[in-house]
Design an enzyme around this catalytic site. Structure first.
Site, mmCIF file in Angstrom:
data_model
loop_
_atom_site.group_PDB
_atom_site.id
_atom_site.type_symbol
_atom_site.label_atom_id
_atom_site.label_comp_id
_atom_site.label_asym_id
_atom_site.label_seq_id
_atom_site.Cartn_x
_atom_site.Cartn_y
_atom_site.Cartn_z
ATOM 1 N NE ARG A 267 -3.574 -0.498 2.592
ATOM 2 C CZ ARG A 267 -3.216 -0.888 3.831
ATOM 3 N NH1 ARG A 267 -2.527 -0.087 4.613
ATOM 4 N NH2 ARG A 267 -3.551 -2.072 4.271
ATOM 5 C CE1 TYR B 196 -13.339 17.685 -14.509
ATOM 6 C CE2 TYR B 196 -12.907 16.718 -12.353
ATOM 7 C CZ TYR B 196 -13.179 16.571 -13.703
ATOM 8 O OH TYR B 196 -13.276 15.313 -14.228
ATOM 9 C CG ASP C 99 -7.770 20.918 -10.647
ATOM 10 O OD1 ASP C 99 -6.812 20.685 -11.414
ATOM 11 O OD2 ASP C 99 -8.842 20.290 -10.686
ATOM 12 C CE LYS D 131 -8.746 14.892 -17.468
ATOM 13 N NZ LYS D 131 -9.264 15.861 -16.543
HETATM 14 C C1 LIG Z 1 -10.161 15.670 -15.491
HETATM 15 C C2 LIG Z 1 -9.948 16.661 -14.424
HETATM 16 C C3 LIG Z 1 -9.866 16.268 -13.095
HETATM 17 C C4 LIG Z 1 -10.156 14.876 -12.625
HETATM 18 O O1 LIG Z 1 -9.252 13.934 -13.017
HETATM 19 P P1 LIG Z 1 -9.624 12.392 -13.208
HETATM 20 O O2 LIG Z 1 -8.270 11.776 -13.328
HETATM 21 O O3 LIG Z 1 -10.468 12.303 -14.427
HETATM 22 O O4 LIG Z 1 -10.353 11.950 -11.980
HETATM 23 C C5 LIG Z 1 -9.599 17.246 -12.156
HETATM 24 N N1 LIG Z 1 -9.426 18.525 -12.499
HETATM 25 C C6 LIG Z 1 -9.507 18.933 -13.768
HETATM 26 C C7 LIG Z 1 -9.303 20.371 -14.073
HETATM 27 C C8 LIG Z 1 -9.774 18.023 -14.774
HETATM 28 O O5 LIG Z 1 -9.910 18.441 -16.028
#
Ligand SMILES: *Cc1c(COP(=O)(O)O)cnc(C)c1O
Length: 406
Positions: A62, A116, A188, A213
């Site tokens: 873990r 988001y 974020d 992403k």
């Molecule tokens: C896609 C996204 C997320 C979430 O990520 P996942 O890996 O799909 O859970 C968070 N913040 C932003 C700005 C995003 O575009």
């Protein structure tokens, strides 16, 4: 192998980061260590390991193995000011775990209105049920934001540029106010990554990214990360270990592979986005383009002041469009897929309407909707991939022709 990377340029760091000899052995990349159980040499060796897991020491699956550690360390080395990085099974898991590591029942969270959508839902759902109150704020209205603080305000959630509508906010000023009021700032940072926005240097305490992403970059994995200085890294780690977050070594190896080319992919994304956004801005079918890396955009001044890069994600609002004509546009695109996510090597188009997911901020372009859609912004977000921008423009041109034929 990489030696000391501090002081090196991002392109050099991204190649060497996380590649410790003891993790890679005689090859370039750390092997995929599939491990739940770590075997000790003896009982004395196990006891010497202590009863608490430590970073970079075998303990139990873990807490990861060298494949995951190499990725976490690479992300730490790319984020100036970070002492460590935790990995999560998705970006949303990273967002939620980071929030839970700094909040407790009775606290108030200020959350940027253009965050988001799942971040907003976490505030309105789980956190509310858990006894944390939230206030959405307009990240472009600093006075209104400052007026929202109270004794119980313990954290501020930022995202810049904002999701879908792409507003760039003054992160150094917003985080300065938060610090003065004793609140933790979280951001974020998925859009720019640490390469394009050194979040901790700009005043944030915790920087969160969806690795799904740009870091993955090939639309084939889900993962998230949160990086912080010593104090908040310890909090992130404690919370994450209590919650049992873990990522697979196979996915960590894929993310590391993607990371090595991320800087050049981001640069190419910015170049292509500028070409395509410039073309879109002159089209009669387009009411507004929301692209902070483009001179003339409302966010361009702050982007040039605070960012060291960007990416190929931006959006635009159609003039006099209907849901049907907008659907005809995207249905006739051959090079753009229709889909969520972004940051992959391939281009994507996503029709959206931000109005239902805004409480405190106006929706840019909202005045553009025509006919029955007056007041509705018929918008599309584009994630520009590595295709030639000329071909992408030709594809959009075909889409516009189909839209006009409706
Ligand atoms: C896609 C996204 C997320 C979430 O990520 P996942 O890996 O799909 O859970 C968070 N913040 C932003 C700005 C995003 O575009």
């Amino acid at each position: 192998m990489a030696g000391d990377l501090s002081g090196k340029k991002p392109g050099t760091k991204i190649v060497g980061a996380g590649r410790r000899k003891e993790w890679t052995g005689q090859v370039v990349n750390p092997p995929v260590w599939r491990a739940s159980t770590h075997l000790y040499a003896s009982e004395a060796d196990r006891k010497a390991g202590g009863s608490q897991p430590k970073d970079g020491k075998f303990y139990y699956g873990r807490q990861g193995a060298p494949t995951q550690w190499a990725l976490a360390e690479a992300l730490t080395q790319l984020e100036p000011g970070a002492a460590g990085t935790m990995l999560y099974p998705s970006g949303v898991a990273a967002i939620n775990s980071a929030l839970l590591s700094v909040l407790k029942p009775g606290d108030v969270l200020l959350i940027s209105d253009n965050s988001y959508e799942p971040s907003r839902i976490m505030a309105m759902g789980f956190l509310k049920r858990w006894g944390v109150e939230h206030r959405f704020f307009d990240s472009l209205d600093i006075a209104a934001y400052e007026a929202l603080f109270c004794e119980r305000t313990k954290a501020v959630w930022l995202e810049s540029p904002g999701s879908l509508t792409m507003e760039v906010c003054d992160v150094p000023e917003l985080t300065r106010i938060a610090r003065e009021r004793g609140a933790v700032s979280l951001i974020d940072n998925t859009w720019a990554s640490a390469i394009g926005f050194p979040a901790l240097e700009r005043g944030c305490d915790i920087s969160i990214m969806s690795l799904t992403k740009h870091v993955g970059g090939h639309s084939d994995l889900m993962m998230g990360a949160a990086s912080a200085g010593e104090r908040y890294y310890r909090r992130l780690r404690q919370t994450s270990q209590q919650m049992g977050n873990v990522v697979s070594p196979d996915d960590a190896a894929l993310a590391l592979r993607g990371l090595r080319t991320m800087e050049i992919r981001l640069e190419r994304g910015v170049q292509s986005a500028r070409v395509i956004a410039t073309w879109l801005r002159d089209r009669p079918e387009v009411a507004a383009v929301h692209c902070p890396v483009l001179e003339g955009d409302a966010g361009y001044a702050l982007w040039s002041r605070d960012f060291t890069g960007g990416c190929g994600l931006f959006s635009f609002t159609l003039a006099d469009a209907t849901p049907e004509s907008r659907a005809a546009l995207v249905d006739n695109l051959k090079l753009f897929g229709i889909g969520y996510s972004w940051g992959g090597y391939e281009s994507l188009a996503l029709p959206y309407d931000a109005a239902p997911i805004r409480d405190a901020m106006p929706v840019p372009g909202a005045e553009a909707g025509g006919g029955d859609n007056a007041g509705a912004a018929m918008s599309i977000r584009l994630s520009i991939g590595l295709e030639d921008p000329e071909d992408l423009i030709a594809d959009l041109q075909t889409g516009f022709a189909a839209m006009k034929a409706i």
